[in-house]
Design an enzyme around this catalytic site. Sequence first.
Site, PDB file in Angstrom:
ATOM      1  CG  HIS A  72       0.205  -0.830  24.601  1.00 43.97           C
ATOM      2  ND1 HIS A  72      -0.920  -0.644  23.965  1.00 43.97           N
ATOM      3  CD2 HIS A  72       0.571  -1.946  23.892  1.00 43.97           C
ATOM      4  CE1 HIS A  72      -1.290  -1.598  23.391  1.00 43.97           C
ATOM      5  NE2 HIS A  72      -0.409  -2.365  23.327  1.00 43.97           N
ATOM      6  CE1 TYR A 200      -6.892   5.312  26.124  1.00 38.65           C
ATOM      7  CE2 TYR A 200      -9.017   5.504  27.161  1.00 38.65           C
ATOM      8  CZ  TYR A 200      -7.810   4.822  27.234  1.00 38.65           C
ATOM      9  OH  TYR A 200      -7.336   4.218  28.225  1.00 38.65           O
ATOM     10  N   PRO A 292     -14.379   4.003  33.677  1.00 41.24           N
ATOM     11  CG  PRO A 292     -15.149   2.456  31.864  1.00 41.24           C
ATOM     12  CD  PRO A 292     -15.462   3.308  33.215  1.00 41.24           C
ATOM     13  CE  LYS A 296      -4.466   5.788  36.349  1.00 43.78           C
ATOM     14  NZ  LYS A 296      -3.571   4.816  35.675  1.00 43.78           N
ATOM     15  CE1 TYR A 384      -4.810   5.586  29.825  1.00 40.46           C
ATOM     16  CE2 TYR A 384      -2.850   4.327  29.524  1.00 40.46           C
ATOM     17  CZ  TYR A 384      -4.006   4.462  29.466  1.00 40.46           C
ATOM     18  OH  TYR A 384      -4.880   3.300  28.583  1.00 40.46           O
TER      19      TYR A 384
HETATM   20  P1  RFL Z   1     -14.492  -7.249  42.009  1.00 38.23           P
HETATM   21  O1  RFL Z   1     -13.652  -7.501  40.547  1.00 38.23           O
HETATM   22  O2  RFL Z   1     -15.973  -6.921  41.553  1.00 38.23           O
HETATM   23  O3  RFL Z   1     -14.568  -8.524  42.719  1.00 38.23           O
HETATM   24  C1  RFL Z   1     -15.345  -8.719  43.945  1.00 38.23           C
HETATM   25  C2  RFL Z   1     -15.816 -10.153  44.147  1.00 38.23           C
HETATM   26  O4  RFL Z   1     -16.665 -10.084  45.264  1.00 38.23           O
HETATM   27  C3  RFL Z   1     -17.791 -11.220  45.027  1.00 38.23           C
HETATM   28  N1  RFL Z   1     -18.640 -10.697  45.884  1.00 38.23           N
HETATM   29  C4  RFL Z   1     -19.011 -11.422  46.985  1.00 38.23           C
HETATM   30  N2  RFL Z   1     -18.407 -12.474  47.656  1.00 38.23           N
HETATM   31  C5  RFL Z   1     -18.934 -13.202  48.726  1.00 38.23           C
HETATM   32  N3  RFL Z   1     -20.003 -12.654  49.281  1.00 38.23           N
HETATM   33  C6  RFL Z   1     -20.551 -11.385  48.864  1.00 38.23           C
HETATM   34  N4  RFL Z   1     -21.800 -10.788  49.359  1.00 38.23           N
HETATM   35  C7  RFL Z   1     -20.112 -10.860  47.766  1.00 38.23           C
HETATM   36  N5  RFL Z   1     -20.571  -9.937  46.832  1.00 38.23           N
HETATM   37  C8  RFL Z   1     -19.492  -9.925  45.777  1.00 38.23           C
HETATM   38  C9  RFL Z   1     -17.904 -10.993  43.395  1.00 38.23           C
HETATM   39  O5  RFL Z   1     -18.712 -12.100  43.098  1.00 38.23           O
HETATM   40  C10 RFL Z   1     -16.594 -10.939  42.899  1.00 38.23           C
HETATM   41  O6  RFL Z   1     -16.105 -11.983  42.645  1.00 38.23           O
HETATM   42  O7  RFL Z   1     -13.669  -6.229  42.889  1.00 38.23           O
HETATM   43  P2  RFL Z   1     -12.140  -6.006  42.961  1.00 38.23           P
HETATM   44  O8  RFL Z   1     -11.492  -7.363  43.059  1.00 38.23           O
HETATM   45  O9  RFL Z   1     -11.896  -4.833  43.862  1.00 38.23           O
HETATM   46  O10 RFL Z   1     -11.704  -5.500  41.412  1.00 38.23           O
HETATM   47  C11 RFL Z   1     -11.925  -4.339  40.873  1.00 38.23           C
HETATM   48  C12 RFL Z   1     -11.737  -4.409  39.506  1.00 38.23           C
HETATM   49  O11 RFL Z   1     -12.628  -5.416  39.094  1.00 38.23           O
HETATM   50  C13 RFL Z   1     -12.276  -3.166  38.709  1.00 38.23           C
HETATM   51  O12 RFL Z   1     -11.892  -1.973  39.512  1.00 38.23           O
HETATM   52  C14 RFL Z   1     -11.932  -3.039  37.151  1.00 38.23           C
HETATM   53  O13 RFL Z   1     -12.439  -4.067  36.651  1.00 38.23           O
HETATM   54  C15 RFL Z   1     -12.377  -1.801  36.615  1.00 38.23           C
HETATM   55  N6  RFL Z   1     -12.060  -1.542  35.180  1.00 38.23           N
HETATM   56  C16 RFL Z   1     -10.642  -1.217  34.882  1.00 38.23           C
HETATM   57  N7  RFL Z   1      -9.712  -1.309  35.611  1.00 38.23           N
HETATM   58  C17 RFL Z   1      -8.411  -0.799  35.380  1.00 38.23           C
HETATM   59  O14 RFL Z   1      -7.791  -0.684  36.125  1.00 38.23           O
HETATM   60  N8  RFL Z   1      -8.279  -0.963  33.713  1.00 38.23           N
HETATM   61  C18 RFL Z   1      -9.249  -0.921  32.900  1.00 38.23           C
HETATM   62  O15 RFL Z   1      -8.858  -0.926  31.732  1.00 38.23           O
HETATM   63  C19 RFL Z   1     -10.438  -1.144  33.263  1.00 38.23           C
HETATM   64  N9  RFL Z   1     -11.685  -1.118  32.510  1.00 38.23           N
HETATM   65  C20 RFL Z   1     -13.241  -1.826  34.301  1.00 38.23           C
HETATM   66  C21 RFL Z   1     -12.850  -1.702  32.785  1.00 38.23           C
HETATM   67  C22 RFL Z   1     -14.477  -2.001  34.647  1.00 38.23           C
HETATM   68  C23 RFL Z   1     -15.591  -2.252  33.652  1.00 38.23           C
HETATM   69  N10 RFL Z   1     -16.622  -2.548  34.284  1.00 38.23           N
HETATM   70  C24 RFL Z   1     -17.477  -3.790  33.493  1.00 38.23           C
HETATM   71  C25 RFL Z   1     -17.257  -2.075  35.311  1.00 38.23           C
HETATM   72  C26 RFL Z   1     -13.873  -1.725  31.861  1.00 38.23           C
HETATM   73  C27 RFL Z   1     -15.001  -1.991  32.229  1.00 38.23           C
HETATM   74  C28 RFL Z   1     -16.228  -2.003  31.246  1.00 38.23           C
HETATM   75  C1  PHB Z   2     -10.031  -2.368  27.984  1.00 39.58           C
HETATM   76  O1  PHB Z   2      -9.463  -2.914  27.264  1.00 39.58           O
HETATM   77  O2  PHB Z   2     -10.901  -3.224  28.616  1.00 39.58           O
HETATM   78  C2  PHB Z   2      -9.992  -1.070  28.409  1.00 39.58           C
HETATM   79  C3  PHB Z   2      -8.847  -0.294  28.104  1.00 39.58           C
HETATM   80  C4  PHB Z   2      -8.466   1.319  28.512  1.00 39.58           C
HETATM   81  C5  PHB Z   2      -9.561   1.590  29.398  1.00 39.58           C
HETATM   82  C6  PHB Z   2     -10.867   0.955  29.752  1.00 39.58           C
HETATM   83  C7  PHB Z   2     -10.989  -0.361  29.267  1.00 39.58           C
HETATM   84  O3  PHB Z   2      -9.607   2.958  29.518  1.00 39.58           O
END
Ligand code: RFL
Ligand code: PHB
Length: 389
Positions: A72, A200, A292, A296, A384
Amino acid sequence: MRTQIVIVGSGPSGLLLGQLLAGIGVETVILERSSREHVLGRVRAGVLEQGTVELLEEAGAAARLHAEGLPHSGISLAFDERLHRIDLAALTGGKHVTVYGQTEVTHDLMDKREAAGLVTVYEAADVALHDFDGAPFVTYAKDGVSHRIDCDFIAGCDGYHGVSRKSAPERALKTFERQYPFGWLGVLAEVPPADRELVYANHERGFALCSMRSTHRSRYYVQCPQDDRVEAWSDDRFWDELRRRLPEQTAASVTTGPSFEKSIAPLRSFVAEPMHFGRLFLVGDAAHIVPPTGAKGLNLAASDVRYLFAGLRDFYTDKSQSGIEAYSQKALARVWKAVRFSWWMTTMLHRFPDTGDFGQRIQEAELDYLVHSQAASTALAENYVGLPW
Ligand code: RFL
Ligand code: PHB
């Protein structure tokens, strides 16, 4: 048992670090609290910076991403009943982002790890970190049997609720936090996206985001009260609310259909400093959370991995400590810039309960300035697509 590095957590940061280390012959064991299916069932991020894609290439896990990911070169901001496009590529000398789900990134990295015969222990209970100021080891239980792994280093990649940050000495840890008074209700549906790019939307009823996973799968979000419950949102209510928050033309392009995932996520900013304690490193969400809105979180996890991997590579190849000693400082410098950007995007785009109509007008003035000033649009665009590493 002994290994070189124990990685706690099999999310994107743990898997990516493990794969990069495997590429230079460093042995890792991943301990994951949940099952493989549970990890893969979580729907999260969707937008990858170019630097994240390059790191996945280096890890040898980018083939499907290149085949199926959607590049994109712009996003749209919706307000005042219109779409205002930010041309990311034109404003950043040709950079773009790639839309590819975190679930797919995790899947690709897990497949790589399994194909290389590297060890991941799923459903590892009671993971505990010991002696990371001296000779570190990690204990855990699997199927009721206790195990111990001695190692050189521990990488805490276990997310916000993990055990690693909680194991750091309280006196040495400083935390910074901001809670936002709302959440995001997210929906996945097997329908074509409303727009070719992400939208957005700032609206007086609240924020909305049109995103996607592919040309036939859409991801939508609406701002909702912090204590809202998913059960209160039928699909019909969700589609109606989403369309009310979008400009008429975009709303008319929303294809509705049954949702197959619906969840509410709270929004918070959180940073723990430092990210390094003796032979323990915190990586990704274990050390910081961003709302989110700036897309990032996953990208920051990848940039932490990049700094830590570089430090560990220098340690194992040249016996140099300087990279791992600089890890926390280098990672945090980038983290805070993303924390600022995500806070700013959140503040500009959401309806805040206590700022009222005055707050709404200030946001509209800021958005109007943003889309008509090349300097302001460039500032958004370069954040971004991702700041330099
Ligand atoms: P994770 O993905 O939380 O993985 C951590 C893992 O550790 C396990 N764990 C354990 N294992 C052993 N012993 C324990 N005591 C443990 N405790 C936990 C867990 O089960 C899990 O498998 O962390 P990691 O790897 O640092 O990754 C980070 C990302 O997941 C997170 O930053 C993103 O998902 C955030 N996020 C977004 N990031 C982006 O860069 N672009 C996006 O568009 C974006 N959209 C989002 C998001 C996060 C969202 N939510 C639900 C918080 C959209 C949403 C809605
Ligand atoms: C997503 O597709 O889940 C998404 C995209 C952009 C954002 C957050 C989440 O800023």
